[in-house]
Write a protein that holds these residues in place. Sequence first.
Motif, short mmCIF file in Angstrom:
data_model
loop_
_atom_site.label_atom_id
_atom_site.label_comp_id
_atom_site.label_asym_id
_atom_site.label_seq_id
_atom_site.Cartn_x
_atom_site.Cartn_y
_atom_site.Cartn_z
N HIS A 41 0.85 -1.23 0.12
CA HIS A 41 0.01 -0.16 0.00
C HIS A 41 0.85 1.35 -0.10
N LYS A 73 1.16 4.24 -2.79
CA LYS A 73 0.89 5.56 -2.42
C LYS A 73 2.15 6.30 -2.30
N GLU A 100 1.44 10.21 -1.60
CA GLU A 100 0.30 10.57 -0.64
C GLU A 100 0.76 10.08 0.76
#
Lengths: 201, 201
Positions: free
Chosen positions: B34, B38, B41
């Motif tokens: 994850h 990302k 972000e």
Amino acid sequence: MGGRVAGPEIERLIQLLARLPGLGPRSARRAALHLIRKREELLAPLADTLRVACDKIVTCRACGNADTCDPCTLCRDERRDRDTLVVVETVADLWALERAGVLSARYHVLGGTLSPLDGMGPSDLNLASLVERVAADRVKEVILAINATVDGQTTAHYIVGLLADSKVKITRLAHGIPVGGELDYLDEGTLAAAIKSRTVF
Amino acid sequence: MGGRVAGPEIERLIQLLARLPGLGPRSARRAALHLIRKREELLAPLADTLRVACDKIVTCRACGNADTCDPCTLCRDERRDRDTLVVVETVADLWALERAGVLSARYHVLGGTLSPLDGMGPSDLNLASLVERVAADRVKEVILAINATVDGQTTAHYIVGLLADSKVKITRLAHGIPVGGELDYLDEGTLAAAIKSRTVF
């Protein structure tokens, strides 16, 4: 925890940790306190490792795997079978197959599945490069290790169509009873597939 | 995931994430993927925030809270009631009480409880500074917000003895039925305490 309990740095740490899958607001607070308590053993190494990961991890242009080198460790591995290409949806699936330790092939990560509802069309997946690779590397077998979901199977059928001209052998993972699984808990579709594909004892 | 799937950086990231409370090896892998997906972000901000936390978070010398300033935000807050001191075991308990939003007092974090089995004696806790603070700040009430465990209650009794000479008022949190709790699921001790401390409707 409101802003008045501690400085904004701790609150921001909790907010970011809460965005990890598997952590909610409460467990993110616990994780933050754990990190603060274990500054030298965990907080500092994790900060460094995340920075290194942020700077160094790239997507392999050949297969779509995530690694710190491009081509990735798997694509560079000369001992791997170059005749077989395993098509997976995500890097997580690639890792799962590697944990099984049965394959010594190379991979091709699609980056998702065709999904009209989510606006995922063929151009959003690594499909063009798959066709190129199959032709350029003289691949003999493409194993479609795609999830047995509706979107996954739609994608598998689409790939079969794309590779129809290449005359490569296309296989897919077997359906059946999970090892250690109990019949009573399995759905009818899996049981039907397991009966249909029964093997001689 | 073996070392041959990806570079050692990703494996180290997974190992460190797996040491967070609430994450096991499987969820640590999911969290790592994850983070990699990302990058802008989540991965980069988390790396920066952990680094800041590592560099800036200190233990408040007055109360034992974790914050980026010493004295901490709570000790600096002039609007807080200086007559009342809330004694807690850990920073997590302090945060929990602040979330309840009822108190506007200052805290004193013991850093654990007396526990002969774990080798925790009086000198391992912030007890000397508690006695000093109560005398120096002219505290009128000490609220013992200590867990209702055997070790917690032993510690509470020990503190009552320590503060016997100071003539400060010492209180403890009420026992009773949790708000929203069902009687059928409560233990006999809690029910007995709730009956004993019943209030007029």
